[in-house]
Design an enzyme around this catalytic site. Sequence first.
Site, PDB file in Angstrom:
ATOM      1  N   GLU A  96      32.722  65.609  32.503  1.00  0.00           N
ATOM      2  CA  GLU A  96      32.036  64.399  32.944  1.00  0.00           C
ATOM      3  C   GLU A  96      30.908  64.695  33.927  1.00  0.00           C
ATOM      4  OE1 GLU A  96      35.387  61.007  32.612  1.00  0.00           O
ATOM      5  OE2 GLU A  96      35.729  62.394  34.244  1.00  0.00           O
ATOM      6  N   CYS A 109      25.851  64.097  39.868  1.00  0.00           N
ATOM      7  CA  CYS A 109      27.029  64.888  40.228  1.00  0.00           C
ATOM      8  C   CYS A 109      27.484  65.651  38.982  1.00  0.00           C
ATOM      9  CB  CYS A 109      28.102  63.927  40.733  1.00  0.00           C
ATOM     10  SG  CYS A 109      29.590  64.758  41.240  1.00  0.00           S
ATOM     11  N   CYS A 116      40.441  72.449  36.698  1.00  0.00           N
ATOM     12  CA  CYS A 116      40.255  73.173  37.958  1.00  0.00           C
ATOM     13  C   CYS A 116      41.527  73.964  38.259  1.00  0.00           C
ATOM     14  CB  CYS A 116      39.999  72.169  39.087  1.00  0.00           C
ATOM     15  SG  CYS A 116      39.386  72.918  40.612  1.00  0.00           S
ATOM     16  N   CYS A 120      44.077  70.735  44.635  1.00  0.00           N
ATOM     17  CA  CYS A 120      44.029  69.965  45.874  1.00  0.00           C
ATOM     18  C   CYS A 120      44.875  68.705  45.659  1.00  0.00           C
ATOM     19  CB  CYS A 120      42.586  69.614  46.234  1.00  0.00           C
ATOM     20  SG  CYS A 120      41.592  71.089  46.523  1.00  0.00           S
ATOM     21  N   CYS A 123      43.277  65.244  44.736  1.00  0.00           N
ATOM     22  CA  CYS A 123      42.194  65.232  43.740  1.00  0.00           C
ATOM     23  C   CYS A 123      42.757  65.094  42.339  1.00  0.00           C
ATOM     24  CB  CYS A 123      41.374  66.518  43.857  1.00  0.00           C
ATOM     25  SG  CYS A 123      40.043  66.612  42.652  1.00  0.00           S
ATOM     26  N   GLY A 171      35.780  70.882  38.858  1.00  0.00           N
ATOM     27  CA  GLY A 171      35.800  72.341  38.935  1.00  0.00           C
ATOM     28  C   GLY A 171      35.317  72.903  40.254  1.00  0.00           C
ATOM     29  N   GLU A 172      35.530  74.199  40.413  1.00  0.00           N
ATOM     30  CA  GLU A 172      35.107  74.914  41.616  1.00  0.00           C
ATOM     31  C   GLU A 172      33.932  75.818  41.238  1.00  0.00           C
ATOM     32  OE1 GLU A 172      35.549  75.112  44.985  1.00  0.00           O
ATOM     33  OE2 GLU A 172      34.072  76.702  44.725  1.00  0.00           O
ATOM     34  N   SER A 203      29.005  72.459  46.335  1.00  0.00           N
ATOM     35  CA  SER A 203      30.173  72.127  47.147  1.00  0.00           C
ATOM     36  C   SER A 203      31.332  73.040  46.777  1.00  0.00           C
ATOM     37  CB  SER A 203      30.559  70.661  46.899  1.00  0.00           C
ATOM     38  OG  SER A 203      31.699  70.321  47.659  1.00  0.00           O
ATOM     39  N   SER A 225      34.322  71.425  51.373  1.00  0.00           N
ATOM     40  CA  SER A 225      35.388  70.423  51.345  1.00  0.00           C
ATOM     41  C   SER A 225      36.417  70.806  52.398  1.00  0.00           C
ATOM     42  CB  SER A 225      36.030  70.380  49.953  1.00  0.00           C
ATOM     43  OG  SER A 225      35.090  69.907  49.024  1.00  0.00           O
ATOM     44  N   LEU A 226      36.175  70.350  53.610  1.00  0.00           N
ATOM     45  CA  LEU A 226      36.985  70.797  54.751  1.00  0.00           C
ATOM     46  C   LEU A 226      38.324  70.032  54.803  1.00  0.00           C
ATOM     47  CD1 LEU A 226      36.753  72.757  57.164  1.00  0.00           C
ATOM     48  CD2 LEU A 226      35.962  70.810  58.516  1.00  0.00           C
ATOM     49  N   HIS A 227      38.248  68.754  54.992  1.00  0.00           N
ATOM     50  CA  HIS A 227      39.391  67.833  54.851  1.00  0.00           C
ATOM     51  C   HIS A 227      40.513  67.963  55.876  1.00  0.00           C
ATOM     52  CE1 HIS A 227      37.337  66.740  51.285  1.00  0.00           C
ATOM     53  NE2 HIS A 227      37.849  67.629  50.489  1.00  0.00           N
ATOM     54  N   ASN A 302      39.660  58.095  47.388  1.00  0.00           N
ATOM     55  CA  ASN A 302      39.594  57.294  46.168  1.00  0.00           C
ATOM     56  C   ASN A 302      40.898  57.444  45.404  1.00  0.00           C
ATOM     57  OD1 ASN A 302      36.838  56.291  46.283  1.00  0.00           O
ATOM     58  ND2 ASN A 302      36.259  58.445  46.102  1.00  0.00           N
ATOM     59  N   CYS A 345      34.369  60.202  43.827  1.00  0.00           N
ATOM     60  CA  CYS A 345      34.787  61.562  44.187  1.00  0.00           C
ATOM     61  C   CYS A 345      36.247  61.765  43.867  1.00  0.00           C
ATOM     62  CB  CYS A 345      34.678  61.809  45.690  1.00  0.00           C
ATOM     63  SG  CYS A 345      33.086  61.564  46.376  1.00  0.00           S
TER      64      CYS A 345
END
Length: 374
Positions: A96, A109, A116, A120, A123, A171-172, A203, A225-227, A302, A345
């Site tokens: 996507e 995006c 992935c 996480c 996610c 994905g990363e 990212s 992506s600290l979080h 989200n 996201c």
Amino acid sequence: MTTRSSILGLFPEALKAALADAGVPEKAVPMRTRQLWNWVYVHGARDFAAMTNLAKDFRAGMEERFSLARPELVTEQISTDGTRKWLLRSGGQEFETVFIPEPGRGTLCVSSQVGCTLNCRFCHTGTQKLVRNLTPTEIVGQVMVARDSLSDWPSTGENRRITNVVMMGMGEPLYNFDNVKAALAIVADGDALAFSKRRITLSTAGVVPMIRRAGEEIGSALAISLHAVRDDIRDVIVPLNKKYPLEALLEACRLYPGVSNARRITFEYVMLKGVNDSLGDARELVKRIAGIPAKINLIPFNPWPGAPYECSDWEQIEKFAEIVNRAGYASPVRTPRGRDIMAACGQLKSESLKQRASERHAQLRSAELARMPE
Ligand code: SAH
């Protein structure tokens, strides 16, 4: 039937070799390469016949051997807020791409993998196994499909609808380094898709050993992506942290090539109720990133079906933002976009796509109706 190979995503060198191989006289190869490159990436030509200033024989020869095929467009969904999500298919897989229009700018995006490996916890993509890396053709192809769909050619024109590209889809990207690098070189080339490197953001969840190379070899803006700012919390929500803990990650950020006040690192921070959103976390955050030219992007969580978290309360997000702001960091709260079409996201997951065609059409219709003026 002969299978024609797509020349999208080929570097000039590879394109030159392909042309020579196709019998283009050696002397003509550099010029032909330039001409094709321009038609394909600046003007978005979808077939060789459109390249009207090139000799007919040459066009016919190209048509026989090569294609300019993009990934196949499976569905386009339009959110009530104008966000668009395209489901694309290529090589038997689906992925996507999302377009987020804002006043004066538009962000695309882009996905780097199907699925992935990172898992996480918050996610949706992380609940899907890694299927495979996307190729340069498929990554560049996402930008081209979006430009096609938005009538956003030529790439070098004024007032483009897509002004920014972010590698924040599925994905990363740093686990698909070579392909992402090859694709972004075309996205950033002034004679190709022509996005300035400052308007391209990569990212990462924190693949520490690749961060320096990303800066040196890709040179885009960096988002992390600290979080969470404590290893015990981050170990749970971003399991990659167990391999590359916070201290190593922040050190890599300090050393990111080209980082300066004019080129800040974006720290993304998803707001999870009761998990990482205390005011103590906010204070710890500004302490830990001290000295790194940074902006902080607070992302309301989200939701997705079965997600184990809730979004923080709005007042809590505001209080958190205030602490970060007072410490001198810009900390915009990212408005959720496209939630109704699962385009926000962390909501991307290519299974959405196993929906039946009839359902998809109904959804698209209702999105269209919702956009009609009262
Ligand atoms: N793997 C890369 C690229 C994905 S970017 C990375 O982790 O940075 C997608 C961004 O959305 C990341 O910051 C991710 O952590 C965030 N995200 C994932 N799920 C989310 C959710 N449910 N709500 C809000 N943000 C989410």
